[in-house]
Design an enzyme around this catalytic site. Structure first.
Site, PDB file in Angstrom:
ATOM      1  N   CYS B  86     -18.259 -24.985 -50.601  1.00  0.00           N
ATOM      2  CA  CYS B  86     -19.575 -24.390 -50.362  1.00  0.00           C
ATOM      3  C   CYS B  86     -20.688 -25.322 -50.844  1.00  0.00           C
ATOM      4  O   CYS B  86     -20.889 -26.373 -50.264  1.00  0.00           O
ATOM      5  CB  CYS B  86     -19.635 -23.000 -50.992  1.00  0.00           C
ATOM      6  SG  CYS B  86     -20.935 -21.976 -50.300  1.00  0.00           S
ATOM      7  N   HIS B 203     -14.403 -20.165 -49.407  1.00  0.00           N
ATOM      8  CA  HIS B 203     -14.083 -20.193 -50.839  1.00  0.00           C
ATOM      9  C   HIS B 203     -12.612 -19.867 -51.107  1.00  0.00           C
ATOM     10  O   HIS B 203     -12.275 -18.696 -51.333  1.00  0.00           O
ATOM     11  CB  HIS B 203     -14.925 -19.132 -51.564  1.00  0.00           C
ATOM     12  CG  HIS B 203     -16.352 -19.497 -51.735  1.00  0.00           C
ATOM     13  ND1 HIS B 203     -16.840 -20.172 -52.838  1.00  0.00           N
ATOM     14  CD2 HIS B 203     -17.419 -19.273 -50.941  1.00  0.00           C
ATOM     15  CE1 HIS B 203     -18.139 -20.346 -52.722  1.00  0.00           C
ATOM     16  NE2 HIS B 203     -18.527 -19.811 -51.576  1.00  0.00           N
ATOM     17  N   GLU B 205     -10.987 -20.281 -53.793  1.00  0.00           N
ATOM     18  CA  GLU B 205     -10.821 -19.768 -55.169  1.00  0.00           C
ATOM     19  C   GLU B 205     -11.078 -18.256 -55.237  1.00  0.00           C
ATOM     20  O   GLU B 205     -10.693 -17.608 -56.200  1.00  0.00           O
ATOM     21  CB  GLU B 205     -11.722 -20.540 -56.151  1.00  0.00           C
ATOM     22  CG  GLU B 205     -13.192 -20.146 -56.204  1.00  0.00           C
ATOM     23  CD  GLU B 205     -14.021 -20.649 -55.031  1.00  0.00           C
ATOM     24  OE1 GLU B 205     -13.451 -21.242 -54.089  1.00  0.00           O
ATOM     25  OE2 GLU B 205     -15.251 -20.429 -55.043  1.00  0.00           O
TER      26      GLU B 205
END
Lengths: 83, 229
Positions: B86, B203, B205
């Protein structure tokens, strides 16, 4: 010598400017359908200490090319005036 | 393997990244501060998501001049690994470590939702171990994620196997209708020519902990770990 630079940074013509497109749409709502192709960029002013106009020019261009403008998506123009 | 997660003023996914790499994947993780001038011997630099420097001027444009970035650029130019997610992807593009740039989404909205991405590059560590026929469900959260590069650069990216991910549906089918932000050719992530720098808008994560009901993102970190070990 001190100079003032007035810099305009605009999205490249080939790139869709969604902000400009939305504002173009609002022009119609305002009854101004004659207005089209609104494009929105940035206006930046700064002052430079330099020994000559040429040196000031070089510094403005370095600032534009390396930080203020991303030439993959934007172009810049500027005006330099001695204060 | 040692990962180094960089925190810039305005980063907000750094803790998630440290948790996924350190706690869920048992890797050594070093926290790096934007003012550090030493990478502390990390093998993989991670630039997390967020709004570094308030996204002033352009997303990632100011973070690029942080003291740590000089070392990150040096590390990558010597073949060291880096991944940017990002805002981290935006910083890598602004730094010139990755080709292209990220523009405002074509609908002018901040988009926060789950999307599907299909891994493509066979030669990049982040995608090498992934199933190339599957759509991975990964959340996006960005206002400026529309990948853009010139026609010549796009041709090069395709020719050199540099496209990491493209937006797709849950079956892995790629179509403009599954493109959330207007990115060129549905591109969600790219790598550099030497395949040691990875950038992606989604994302992973945020899709790594079973508690959250989706671990599709974990496979991407596992791929890096498996390929680099």
């Amino acid at each position: 010598m001190t100079f003032k630079a007035a810099i305009d940074i605009m999205p490249l013509e080939a790139i869709l400017d969604p902000q400009g497109k939305a504002v173009t749409g609002s022009m119609k709502n305002l009854g101004l359908s004659e207005i089209s192709n609104v494009r929105i960029g940035k206006h930046i002013t700064l002052t430079i200490d330099a020994a000559s106009q040429n040196e000031a020019k070089e510094k403005v261009e370095k600032a534009c090319k390396e930080l203020l403008c991303n030439q993959i998506m934007e172009s810049f123009t500027y005006e330099l005036t001695e204060l | 393997m040692k990962f180094g997660v960089v925190t810039f003023p305005g980063s907000n996914c750094d803790e998630d990244m440290v948790y996924v790499l350190g706690t869920l994947l048992n890797q050594k993780v070093e926290r790096l501060w934007h003012k550090d001038t030493d990478l502390k011997g990390v093998d993989v630099v991670v630039l997390p998501g967020g709004f570094s420097y308030g996204d002033y001027l352009r997303s990632g444009a100011i973070a690029r001049f942080s003291p740590i970035m000089e070392k990150v650029i040096e590390h990558c130019n010597k073949g060291g690994y880096a991944i940017g997610v990002c805002n981290g992807f935006q910083i890598l593009c602004e730094s010139g470590l990755l080709p292209g740039t990220l523009l405002h989404n074509n609908n002018q909205k901040f988009i926060c939702k789950n999307v599907y991405i299909k891994p493509e590059s066979k030669s990049a560590a982040i995608t090498a171990s992934l199933d190339k026929n599957k759509g991975y469900k990964i959340p996006i959260a960005h206002g400026e994620g529309r990948y853009f590069a010139s026609k010549e650069v796009l041709e090069e990216l395709n020719a050199n196997d540099q496209i990491l991910f493209r937006y797709c549906n849950e079956n892995g089918e790629i179509d403009p209708s599954y493109n959330p932000n207007g990115a060129e050719q549905n591109i969600a992530g790219v790598t550099n020519k030497t395949k040691n720098v990875f950038g992606m808008m989604p994302h992973p994560e945020r899709a790594s902990d079973e508690e959250l009901g989706n671990i599709d993102g974990k496979a991407m970190f596992e791929s890096i770990i498996a390929q680099l070990n």
